[in-house]
Design an enzyme around this catalytic site. Structure first.
Site, mmCIF file in Angstrom:
data_model
loop_
_atom_site.group_PDB
_atom_site.id
_atom_site.type_symbol
_atom_site.label_atom_id
_atom_site.label_comp_id
_atom_site.label_asym_id
_atom_site.label_seq_id
_atom_site.Cartn_x
_atom_site.Cartn_y
_atom_site.Cartn_z
ATOM 1 N N ASN A 280 0.839 -1.202 0.000
ATOM 2 C CA ASN A 280 0.000 0.000 0.000
ATOM 3 C C ASN A 280 0.872 1.249 0.000
ATOM 4 O O ASN A 280 1.979 1.275 0.550
ATOM 5 C CB ASN A 280 -1.017 0.000 1.147
ATOM 6 C CG ASN A 280 -0.423 -0.221 2.516
ATOM 7 O OD1 ASN A 280 0.604 -0.858 2.667
ATOM 8 N ND2 ASN A 280 -1.076 0.305 3.539
ATOM 9 N N ILE A 281 0.345 2.277 -0.662
ATOM 10 C CA ILE A 281 1.072 3.534 -0.835
ATOM 11 C C ILE A 281 0.123 4.670 -0.459
ATOM 12 O O ILE A 281 -0.836 4.945 -1.195
ATOM 13 C CB ILE A 281 1.550 3.689 -2.304
ATOM 14 C CG1 ILE A 281 2.395 2.477 -2.714
ATOM 15 C CG2 ILE A 281 2.329 4.993 -2.481
ATOM 16 C CD1 ILE A 281 2.647 2.381 -4.220
ATOM 17 N N GLU A 282 0.373 5.280 0.688
ATOM 18 C CA GLU A 282 -0.543 6.320 1.183
ATOM 19 C C GLU A 282 -0.163 7.695 0.640
ATOM 20 O O GLU A 282 0.866 7.864 -0.015
ATOM 21 C CB GLU A 282 -0.551 6.293 2.720
ATOM 22 C CG GLU A 282 -1.105 4.966 3.216
ATOM 23 C CD GLU A 282 -1.322 4.892 4.717
ATOM 24 O OE1 GLU A 282 -0.804 5.759 5.451
ATOM 25 O OE2 GLU A 282 -2.024 3.956 5.139
ATOM 26 N N GLU B 37 -3.200 -4.566 -2.969
ATOM 27 C CA GLU B 37 -3.771 -5.432 -4.006
ATOM 28 C C GLU B 37 -3.821 -4.704 -5.345
ATOM 29 O O GLU B 37 -3.468 -5.259 -6.387
ATOM 30 C CB GLU B 37 -5.215 -5.836 -3.640
ATOM 31 C CG GLU B 37 -5.347 -6.582 -2.340
ATOM 32 C CD GLU B 37 -5.576 -5.672 -1.135
ATOM 33 O OE1 GLU B 37 -4.872 -4.640 -1.022
ATOM 34 O OE2 GLU B 37 -6.450 -5.990 -0.333
ATOM 35 N N CYS C 246 -10.415 -4.496 0.479
ATOM 36 C CA CYS C 246 -11.484 -3.495 0.547
ATOM 37 C C CYS C 246 -12.409 -3.654 -0.665
ATOM 38 O O CYS C 246 -12.097 -4.366 -1.629
ATOM 39 C CB CYS C 246 -10.898 -2.085 0.607
ATOM 40 S SG CYS C 246 -10.371 -1.428 -0.990
ATOM 41 N N CYS D 212 -10.885 -2.812 -4.128
ATOM 42 C CA CYS D 212 -9.984 -3.858 -4.636
ATOM 43 C C CYS D 212 -10.771 -5.073 -5.121
ATOM 44 O O CYS D 212 -10.417 -5.691 -6.124
ATOM 45 C CB CYS D 212 -8.973 -4.257 -3.569
ATOM 46 S SG CYS D 212 -7.747 -2.962 -3.270
HETATM 47 N N1 THU Z 1 -5.252 -1.311 2.723
HETATM 48 C C1 THU Z 1 -4.721 -2.146 1.782
HETATM 49 O O1 THU Z 1 -3.647 -1.893 1.245
HETATM 50 N N2 THU Z 1 -5.421 -3.251 1.452
HETATM 51 C C2 THU Z 1 -6.572 -3.670 2.059
HETATM 52 O O2 THU Z 1 -7.105 -4.702 1.696
HETATM 53 C C3 THU Z 1 -7.145 -2.864 3.152
HETATM 54 C C4 THU Z 1 -6.542 -1.522 3.346
HETATM 55 C C5 THU Z 1 -4.475 -0.141 3.144
HETATM 56 C C6 THU Z 1 -4.973 1.193 2.704
HETATM 57 C C7 THU Z 1 -4.379 2.104 3.748
HETATM 58 O O3 THU Z 1 -3.053 2.433 3.362
HETATM 59 C C8 THU Z 1 -4.299 1.254 4.996
HETATM 60 O O4 THU Z 1 -4.420 -0.091 4.554
HETATM 61 C C9 THU Z 1 -5.377 1.562 6.013
HETATM 62 O O5 THU Z 1 -6.631 1.543 5.435
#
Ligand code: THU
Length: 139
Positions: free
Chosen positions: A45-47, A58, A93, A96
């Site tokens: 994940n990349i915020e 994903e 989520c 995804c």
């Molecule tokens: N996140 C994911 O990368 N995948 C998931 O299936 C659920 C959520 C990440 C997004 C965000 O960076 C962090 O988790 C908190 O929501």
């Protein structure tokens, strides 16, 4: 899904946790995506400071693969946890799940949720996204 392959995917997904860019939530997610030809693509994940541009692990894996010409997938493994500590399954989520619906067969695409090499469960996309809307609805 063969146990050895599931283990390999879990290991690879866990390795991605170190690349997760999570200055806002601290919640780190790693993914390993398997193509039908047997190639593995990874993602984290990349915020983002504006929050909504955040990309889940994903989708990072899917977009890397599709951007390199892949269109057919058989499985994805997802691991995640606060500060990268894996205590519970991290289910994909809704966004995804919808991206998976675009490229994967809901009856056969396997979603591996794990907290370690010996602790995982496998779901089909249909189980996690029943009655999903996909490309077939527009044809
Ligand atoms: N996140 C994911 O990368 N995948 C998931 O299936 C659920 C959520 C990440 C997004 C965000 O960076 C962090 O988790 C908190 O929501």
């Amino acid at each position: 899904m063969d146990h050895k392959l599931a283990e390999e995917m879990i290991e690879l997904a866990i390795e991605q946790l170190k690349y997760a860019y999570t200055p806002y939530s601290g919640f780190k997610v790693g993914a390993a995506l398997l193509t039908k030809r047997g190639k593995l693509y990874t993602g984290c994940n990349i915020e983002n400071a504006a929050y909504s541009p955040t990309n889940c692990a994903e989708r990072t894996a899917f977009f890397k693969a599709v951007s390199e010409g892949e269109r057919e997938f058989s499985a994805i493994c997802i691991v995640g946890g606060k500060d990268g500590v894996l205590t519970e399954y991290t289910a994909p989520c809704g966004v995804c799940r919808q991206v998976m619906m675009e490229f994967c067969d809901p009856d056969s695409f396997q979603i591996i949720l794990g907290t370690g090499k010996e602790q995982y469960e496998i779901f089909t996309l249909k189980e996690l996204l029943p009655r999903g809307f996909g490309p077939g609805n527009l044809s």
